[in-house]
Design a protein around this motif. Structure first.
Motif, PDB file in Angstrom:
ATOM      1  N   LEU A  28       0.815  -1.219   0.000  1.00 49.57           N
ATOM      2  CA  LEU A  28       0.000   0.000   0.000  1.00 49.57           C
ATOM      3  C   LEU A  28       0.856   1.280   0.000  1.00 49.57           C
ATOM      4  CD1 LEU A  28      -2.896  -1.270   2.291  1.00 49.57           C
ATOM      5  CD2 LEU A  28      -2.977  -0.882  -0.166  1.00 49.57           C
ATOM      6  N   TYR A  29       0.739   2.086   1.049  1.00 47.15           N
ATOM      7  CA  TYR A  29       1.474   3.361   1.053  1.00 47.15           C
ATOM      8  C   TYR A  29       2.914   3.206   1.543  1.00 47.15           C
ATOM      9  CZ  TYR A  29      -2.900   5.707   0.020  1.00 47.15           C
ATOM     10  OH  TYR A  29      -4.052   6.134  -0.607  1.00 47.15           O
ATOM     11  N   GLU A  30       3.234   1.986   2.027  1.00 46.09           N
ATOM     12  CA  GLU A  30       4.575   1.786   2.606  1.00 46.09           C
ATOM     13  C   GLU A  30       5.589   1.415   1.523  1.00 46.09           C
ATOM     14  OE1 GLU A  30       3.770  -1.032   5.714  1.00 46.09           O
ATOM     15  OE2 GLU A  30       2.598   0.449   6.812  1.00 46.09           O
ATOM     16  N   VAL A  31       5.707   2.294   0.554  1.00 43.96           N
ATOM     17  CA  VAL A  31       6.596   2.023  -0.573  1.00 43.96           C
ATOM     18  C   VAL A  31       7.802   2.965  -0.532  1.00 43.96           C
ATOM     19  CG1 VAL A  31       4.829   1.041  -2.089  1.00 43.96           C
ATOM     20  CG2 VAL A  31       5.154   3.511  -2.038  1.00 43.96           C
ATOM     21  N   GLU A  32       8.198   3.358   0.666  1.00 45.05           N
ATOM     22  CA  GLU A  32       9.300   4.320   0.805  1.00 45.05           C
ATOM     23  C   GLU A  32      10.559   3.852   0.078  1.00 45.05           C
ATOM     24  OE1 GLU A  32       7.442   3.188   3.304  1.00 45.05           O
ATOM     25  OE2 GLU A  32       6.570   4.949   4.319  1.00 45.05           O
ATOM     26  N   HIS A  33      10.856   2.570   0.191  1.00 43.20           N
ATOM     27  CA  HIS A  33      12.084   2.058  -0.440  1.00 43.20           C
ATOM     28  C   HIS A  33      12.055   2.304  -1.951  1.00 43.20           C
ATOM     29  CE1 HIS A  33      14.898  -0.770  -2.251  1.00 43.20           C
ATOM     30  NE2 HIS A  33      15.569  -0.715  -1.102  1.00 43.20           N
ATOM     31  N   THR A  34      10.941   1.909  -2.570  1.00 45.28           N
ATOM     32  CA  THR A  34      10.818   2.076  -4.023  1.00 45.28           C
ATOM     33  C   THR A  34      10.726   3.555  -4.389  1.00 45.28           C
ATOM     34  OG1 THR A  34       9.735  -0.060  -4.171  1.00 45.28           O
ATOM     35  CG2 THR A  34       9.428   1.422  -6.041  1.00 45.28           C
ATOM     36  N   ALA A  35       9.978   4.329  -3.613  1.00 47.53           N
ATOM     37  CA  ALA A  35       9.818   5.761  -3.915  1.00 47.53           C
ATOM     38  C   ALA A  35      11.172   6.469  -3.865  1.00 47.53           C
ATOM     39  CB  ALA A  35       8.837   6.404  -2.937  1.00 47.53           C
ATOM     40  N   SER A  36      12.005   6.118  -2.913  1.00 48.57           N
ATOM     41  CA  SER A  36      13.290   6.819  -2.859  1.00 48.57           C
ATOM     42  C   SER A  36      14.223   6.322  -3.964  1.00 48.57           C
ATOM     43  CB  SER A  36      13.941   6.765  -1.473  1.00 48.57           C
ATOM     44  OG  SER A  36      14.128   5.448  -1.097  1.00 48.57           O
TER      45      SER A  36
END
Ligand SMILES: [Zn+2]
Ligand SMILES: [Zn+2]
Length: 386
Positions: A28-36
């Motif tokens: 869901l919204y916990e895509v910090e790794h991919t977003a960074s």
């Protein structure tokens, strides 16, 4: 124009990004790794503007062409699914219970590949926004980005999405005008009767017998109420009641899903189910509650933009490899929120003969990468022609 040479040359590099994203899935919204990772790559490519944190963890990159002009957005999704991977691939998920089983790793990598190519060549006028969204899998991430002002902030005039589809051969594309993905709604029914001895049914109000009537009547929505030339799915997927053979239980719970390709049929199915539940329960002296939850809207391709998308795909793989009138899927897709905000189209790209989407044995087919990048580049250069 077949596959772009440059896209073919990039395939290994982009596959490495894809595998890196695949190993590090987020739900869901916990895509910090991919977003960074996305933001870092966009920076490396010399993209003009990078905005993070849109719709919580979404990322938008802005690439200006050689002259002013219109603004078009391409969207990829970044989130994975709560599944434990069984592919045994070298790049399999490092996180048990989380897995890229819908190919969003591939979508993100292909759009990054296109961003790299287009930031290098800039053979277009106007502006391209590359949009990476979180929470496609039932989390309304597309809506979150739109509500965060994505369209107005960047002046986006058209939006396009791309999703892999197992079963479509590698090197082929498929699209249609109008509805291409369904509205995936869910409902829950609680029936309260009166429990008692199974040998004295006349002294009870049996929620199982009543629930069974609801299950069977619900099938009439598809078979008797909706025009057979239109589509509706009504599935009861959970029916829980009782503890043992000699007790009629007090309550029963039913859960299910409605899938439609048309908002008016969607409204009808919800209304009719509610009426069936209330009237069947009250006819038998029970009470019932009915909760209906709407997920994303029907994904409706705009006619002109679906043609533009088909034309771009045809430019890459030729007319024999583009099905411009494919069957819709009854699964949902929250790119629908973006298509409700701006004209655009959602395209399928062949993933070949792989396991199906949301299956723990599924993997995105890296051989599709050069086709996907070429499609995005072609579409950008057509819709933002100098
Ligand atoms: Zn999915
Ligand atoms: Zn998906």
């Amino acid at each position: 124009m077949p596959i772009l040479n440059r896209a073919a040359e990039m395939q290994d590099e982009v596959a490495a990004w894809r595998r890196h994203i695949h190993e590090n899935p987020g739900i869901l919204y916990e895509v910090e790794h991919t977003a960074s990772f996305v933001a870092e790559k966009l920076k490396e490519f010399g993209v003009d503007e990078i905005v993070t944190g849109i719709g919580q963890t979404g990322v938008v990159g802005i690439i200006h062409g050689r002259a002013p002009g219109r603004t078009v957005a391409f969207r990829a999704d970044m989130d994975a699914l709560p599944l434990t991977e069984i592919t045994g691939a070298e790049w399999a998920s490092k996180l048990p219970g989380k897995m890229h089983a819908c190919g969003h790793d591939g979508h993100t990598a292909m759009l990054l590949g296109a961003a790299k190519y287009l930031a290098e060549t800039r053979n277009f006028s106007g502006t391209l926004a590359v949009v990476f969204q979180p929470a496609e899998e039932g989390g309304r991430g597309g809506e979150a980005m739109v509500e965060d002002g994505m369209m107005d902030r960047f002046g986006i005039q058209e939006v396009y999405g791309l999703h892999n589809r197992p079963g479509i051969p590698l090197g082929q594309f498929a699209i249609r005008q109008g509805a291409i993905m369904g509205a995936p709604d869910k409902f829950e029914i609680h029936i309260t009767g009166r429990g008692g001895h199974a040998a004295e049914p006349h002294n009870t109000i049996d929620p199982i017998a009543i629930g069974a009537q609801i299950v069977s009547n619900a099938q009439l929505i598809a078979s008797r109420n909706v025009n057979p030339l239109r589509s509706v799915v009504v599935s009861i997927t959970r029916f829980q009641a009782g503890t043992t053979h000699n007790i009629i239980p007090e309550t029963a719970v039913l859960e299910g899903t409605v899938r439609t390709l048309d908002e008016s049929i969607r409204d009808f199915a919800e209304d009719r189910l509610r009426t069936l539940v209330q009237t069947i329960a009250s006819a038998h002296g029970a009470s019932a509650t009915f909760e209906y939850e709407r997920a994303c809207p029907v994904t409706i391709n705009h006619d002109a933009e679906a043609l533009y998308a088909a034309e771009a795909a045809t430019g890459v793989v030729g007319p024999a490899n583009v099905d411009a009138n494919t069957d819709p899927m009854m699964a949902g897709e929250d790119f629908s929120f973006m298509l409700n905000a701006r004209p655009g189209a959602f395209m399928f790209i062949g993933n070949g003969d792989s396991a199906g989407l949301h299956n723990p044995a599924y993997d995105f087919n890296d051989e599709a990468i050069a086709y996907g990048i070429s499609y995005w580049v072609k579409l950008a250069e057509q819709r933002l022609a100098s």
